[in-house]
Motif scaffolding. Structure first.
Motif, mmCIF file in Angstrom:
data_model
loop_
_atom_site.group_PDB
_atom_site.id
_atom_site.type_symbol
_atom_site.label_atom_id
_atom_site.label_comp_id
_atom_site.label_asym_id
_atom_site.label_seq_id
_atom_site.Cartn_x
_atom_site.Cartn_y
_atom_site.Cartn_z
ATOM 1 N N THR A 2 107.517 -51.280 -56.934
ATOM 2 C CA THR A 2 107.851 -52.692 -57.137
ATOM 3 C C THR A 2 107.551 -53.492 -55.874
ATOM 4 O O THR A 2 107.830 -53.031 -54.765
ATOM 5 C CB THR A 2 109.339 -52.831 -57.494
ATOM 6 N N HIS A 4 108.967 -56.663 -54.157
ATOM 7 C CA HIS A 4 110.096 -57.579 -54.167
ATOM 8 C C HIS A 4 109.734 -58.786 -53.299
ATOM 9 O O HIS A 4 109.363 -58.618 -52.145
ATOM 10 C CB HIS A 4 111.348 -56.911 -53.573
ATOM 11 N N CYS A 19 118.320 -57.766 -53.262
ATOM 12 C CA CYS A 19 117.025 -57.102 -53.331
ATOM 13 C C CYS A 19 117.107 -55.723 -52.684
ATOM 14 O O CYS A 19 116.680 -54.729 -53.273
ATOM 15 C CB CYS A 19 115.978 -57.960 -52.626
ATOM 16 N N ASP A 27 108.635 -48.884 -52.695
ATOM 17 C CA ASP A 27 108.630 -50.319 -52.967
ATOM 18 C C ASP A 27 108.154 -51.079 -51.732
ATOM 19 O O ASP A 27 108.109 -50.532 -50.623
ATOM 20 C CB ASP A 27 110.033 -50.823 -53.336
ATOM 21 N N HIS A 83 101.017 -53.622 -56.884
ATOM 22 C CA HIS A 83 102.377 -53.258 -57.301
ATOM 23 C C HIS A 83 102.670 -53.739 -58.714
ATOM 24 O O HIS A 83 102.182 -54.769 -59.144
ATOM 25 C CB HIS A 83 103.413 -53.857 -56.326
ATOM 26 N N ASN A 84 103.500 -52.977 -59.378
ATOM 27 C CA ASN A 84 103.942 -53.347 -60.714
ATOM 28 C C ASN A 84 105.303 -52.709 -60.947
ATOM 29 O O ASN A 84 105.407 -51.476 -60.838
ATOM 30 C CB ASN A 84 102.936 -52.875 -61.755
ATOM 31 N N PRO A 85 106.321 -53.528 -61.219
ATOM 32 C CA PRO A 85 106.320 -54.966 -61.407
ATOM 33 C C PRO A 85 106.411 -55.735 -60.082
ATOM 34 O O PRO A 85 106.620 -55.148 -59.020
ATOM 35 C CB PRO A 85 107.599 -55.192 -62.233
ATOM 36 N N VAL A 87 108.815 -58.622 -58.560
ATOM 37 C CA VAL A 87 110.125 -59.216 -58.837
ATOM 38 C C VAL A 87 110.432 -60.263 -57.781
ATOM 39 O O VAL A 87 110.364 -59.978 -56.584
ATOM 40 C CB VAL A 87 111.239 -58.133 -58.835
#
Length: 91
Positions: A2, A4, A19, A27, A83-85, A87
């Motif tokens: 992810t 962030h 977060c 991440d 990156h996925n997702p 946020v």
């Protein structure tokens, strides 16, 4: 993995704290707008994969902590594709 994105100062909201509570190994964290105040070394941040939009840091006179990499808009786009997702934290 992810990405962030935090755009709120850690001094005025809980976005960075919230977060980091959900941050997992692998991440990445990107600090933008007033979120760059979190890159000054006063907040505990992950040791790796922490990025800060350099233009926003420069505009606010922020010197980045050693573990924070200053990036430009092009690298920001690249991080979003890697990156996925993705946020966004703005609470």
């Amino acid at each position: 993995m992810t990405l962030h994105i935090v755009n709120q100062s850690p001094h005025t909201g809980s976005a960075l704290r919230d977060c980091l509570a959900s941050f997992a190994e692998g991440d990445a964290l990107l600090l933008i707008e007033d979120g760059v105040y979190g890159a000054a070394g006063h907040q505990p941040l992950p040791e790796n994969n922490v990025y800060c939009l350099q233009a926003d840091a420069d505009a606010r006179g922020i010197t980045l902590a050693a573990n924070v990499e200053g990036i430009d808009d092009l690298r920001w786009v690249s991080l979003c594709t890697e990156h996925n997702p993705v946020v966004s934290w703005f609470k």
